[in-house]
Enzyme design. Structure first.
Site, short mmCIF file in Angstrom:
data_model
loop_
_atom_site.label_atom_id
_atom_site.label_comp_id
_atom_site.label_asym_id
_atom_site.label_seq_id
_atom_site.Cartn_x
_atom_site.Cartn_y
_atom_site.Cartn_z
N HIS A 96 -32.86 74.87 -43.80
CA HIS A 96 -32.35 74.70 -43.98
C HIS A 96 -31.14 74.07 -45.30
CE1 HIS A 96 -29.41 72.02 -42.15
NE2 HIS A 96 -29.21 71.06 -43.90
N GLU A 128 -35.70 68.19 -31.79
CA GLU A 128 -34.18 67.17 -32.43
C GLU A 128 -33.81 67.90 -33.37
OE1 GLU A 128 -33.60 62.41 -34.44
OE2 GLU A 128 -35.04 63.20 -33.48
N THR A 141 -31.43 81.30 -53.72
CA THR A 141 -31.78 81.83 -54.53
C THR A 141 -33.16 81.03 -54.21
OG1 THR A 141 -31.70 81.47 -56.37
CG2 THR A 141 -30.45 83.30 -56.30
N1 NHR Z 1 -32.17 74.11 -32.54
C1 NHR Z 1 -33.03 72.72 -32.77
N2 NHR Z 1 -33.16 72.41 -31.31
N3 NHR Z 1 -33.36 72.42 -34.03
C2 NHR Z 1 -32.86 72.71 -34.69
O1 NHR Z 1 -34.04 72.06 -35.86
C3 NHR Z 1 -32.48 74.06 -35.16
C4 NHR Z 1 -32.12 74.53 -33.92
C5 NHR Z 1 -30.86 75.69 -33.88
C6 NHR Z 1 -30.24 76.02 -35.68
C7 NHR Z 1 -30.63 75.66 -37.88
C8 NHR Z 1 -30.45 74.39 -38.28
C9 NHR Z 1 -29.59 74.25 -39.69
O2 NHR Z 1 -30.25 74.63 -40.33
C10 NHR Z 1 -31.24 74.87 -36.21
C11 NHR Z 1 -32.58 74.43 -36.44
C12 NHR Z 1 -26.60 75.36 -36.50
C13 NHR Z 1 -26.12 74.02 -36.00
C14 NHR Z 1 -24.32 73.90 -35.19
O3 NHR Z 1 -23.57 72.82 -35.22
C15 NHR Z 1 -26.50 73.19 -37.00
C16 NHR Z 1 -27.43 73.16 -37.50
C17 NHR Z 1 -28.59 74.28 -37.38
C18 NHR Z 1 -27.78 75.79 -36.82
N4 NHR Z 1 -24.44 75.03 -34.39
C19 NHR Z 1 -22.98 74.98 -34.28
C20 NHR Z 1 -23.50 74.66 -32.18
O4 NHR Z 1 -22.90 74.47 -30.86
C21 NHR Z 1 -22.35 76.52 -33.74
C22 NHR Z 1 -21.52 76.42 -35.11
C23 NHR Z 1 -21.65 77.81 -35.33
O5 NHR Z 1 -21.41 78.98 -35.07
O6 NHR Z 1 -20.73 78.47 -36.79
O7 NHR Z 1 -24.57 75.53 -31.73
O8 NHR Z 1 -28.42 73.67 -40.63
C1 GAR Z 2 -29.08 80.27 -46.34
O1 GAR Z 2 -28.58 79.27 -46.68
C2 GAR Z 2 -29.40 78.67 -44.79
O2 GAR Z 2 -30.51 77.78 -45.57
C3 GAR Z 2 -27.87 78.41 -44.17
O3 GAR Z 2 -27.23 79.98 -43.81
C4 GAR Z 2 -27.84 80.88 -44.87
C5 GAR Z 2 -27.74 82.10 -43.96
O4 GAR Z 2 -27.71 82.77 -45.54
N1 GAR Z 2 -28.55 77.98 -43.01
C6 GAR Z 2 -27.84 77.92 -41.92
O5 GAR Z 2 -26.63 76.62 -42.77
C7 GAR Z 2 -28.49 77.12 -40.73
N2 GAR Z 2 -27.62 75.89 -40.45
P1 GAR Z 2 -28.52 84.44 -44.74
O6 GAR Z 2 -27.88 84.80 -43.65
O7 GAR Z 2 -27.82 85.55 -46.72
O8 GAR Z 2 -30.29 83.83 -44.64
#
Ligand code: NHR
Ligand code: GAR
Length: 202
Positions: free
Chosen positions: A121, A155, A184
């Site tokens: 993240h 969560e 990076t």
């Molecule tokens: N799922 C769970 N249950 N728990 C986590 O900690 C998760 C997860 C799924 C993805 C990555 C995440 C991040 O690193 C991740 C962690 C997408 C969204 C989001 O709002 C939020 C956090 C993360 C990834 N997605 C939208 C949705 O409606 C769509 C956004 C889009 O398509 O651009 O799923 O931050």
């Molecule tokens: C990375 O910076 C990762 O931490 C972030 O998206 C980028 C993906 O880059 N992830 C999120 O924001 C998840 N919500 P990549 O496709 O080049 O690995």
């Protein structure tokens, strides 16, 4: 190293630079012999994810499970689970790695892979869960930003922290320049955290 090969499945939605860093580490650091692990497949929820092409060029197995083809999050997650588990002869890979995967996963999906599901993240958790982390850090006047590898739980962005890296926010930074420097760092800490976890996993 005893027992079956530990299969990793990597989930992406975009460019896949973290996925590429993990694949390169698996080769350069000889995960096959040192931790008995291999990258078995790369799966994307978007057919046009840039990382898919690179993975195919490496000869990796790839698949697309398009979330838009499903009526509900539960139906998408069930299809994704099936595709992931099909990558392992024992019916479930050792580790599922989110690498820029952009769909929030249901509690049922997370429970199925409990302890075997990790994410990177782009913030210093517990600050800035969710999206647009670098923009929000700049707007809040943060002097430092960072990246976090964590276990995935139901969560969002709240699972146990496995590793972090910190970087200064420069006065000239935009969300894009900060994101590029953060990336990076991600490429260093994510493969390292995964290697440690693989060494621990049975
Ligand atoms: N799922 C769970 N249950 N728990 C986590 O900690 C998760 C997860 C799924 C993805 C990555 C995440 C991040 O690193 C991740 C962690 C997408 C969204 C989001 O709002 C939020 C956090 C993360 C990834 N997605 C939208 C949705 O409606 C769509 C956004 C889009 O398509 O651009 O799923 O931050
Ligand atoms: C990375 O910076 C990762 O931490 C972030 O998206 C980028 C993906 O880059 N992830 C999120 O924001 C998840 N919500 P990549 O496709 O080049 O690995």
């Amino acid at each position: 190293m005893s027992g079956a090969t530990k299969n990793l499945v990597i989930l992406i939605s975009g460019g896949g630079s973290n996925m590429a860093a993990i694949v390169k580490a698996s080769q350069q650091r000889a995960w096959a012999t040192r931790v008995g692990a291999r990258v078995a497949a790369v799966i994307s929820n978007k057919a046009d994810a840039g990382g898919l092409r690179w993975a195919r060029e490496q000869g990796l197995a790839t698949a697309v499970v398009d979330h838009k083809a499903y009526d509900s999050r539960e139906a998408f997650d069930a299809a994704l689970m099936q595709r992931i588990d099909a990558q392992d002869p024992n019916g479930q890979p050792a580790l599922v790695v989110l690498a820029g995967f952009m769909r929030i996963l249901t509690p049922g999906f997370v429970a199925h892979y409990a302890g075997r599901l990790v994410n990177i993240h782009p913030s210093l958790l517990p600050a800035f869960t969710g999206l647009h982390t670098h923009q929000r850090a700049i707007e809040q006047g943060c002097k430092f930003a960072g990246v976090t590898v964590h276990q995935v739980t139901a969560e969002l962005d709240h699972g146990d922290i496995l590793d972090q890296a910190v970087l200064p926010v420069l006065p000239s930074d935009t969300a894009d320049t900060l994101a590029a420097r953060a990336l990076t760092q991600e490429h260093i800490i994510y493969p390292r955290a995964i290697e440690r976890l693989l060494a621990r996993l049975g």
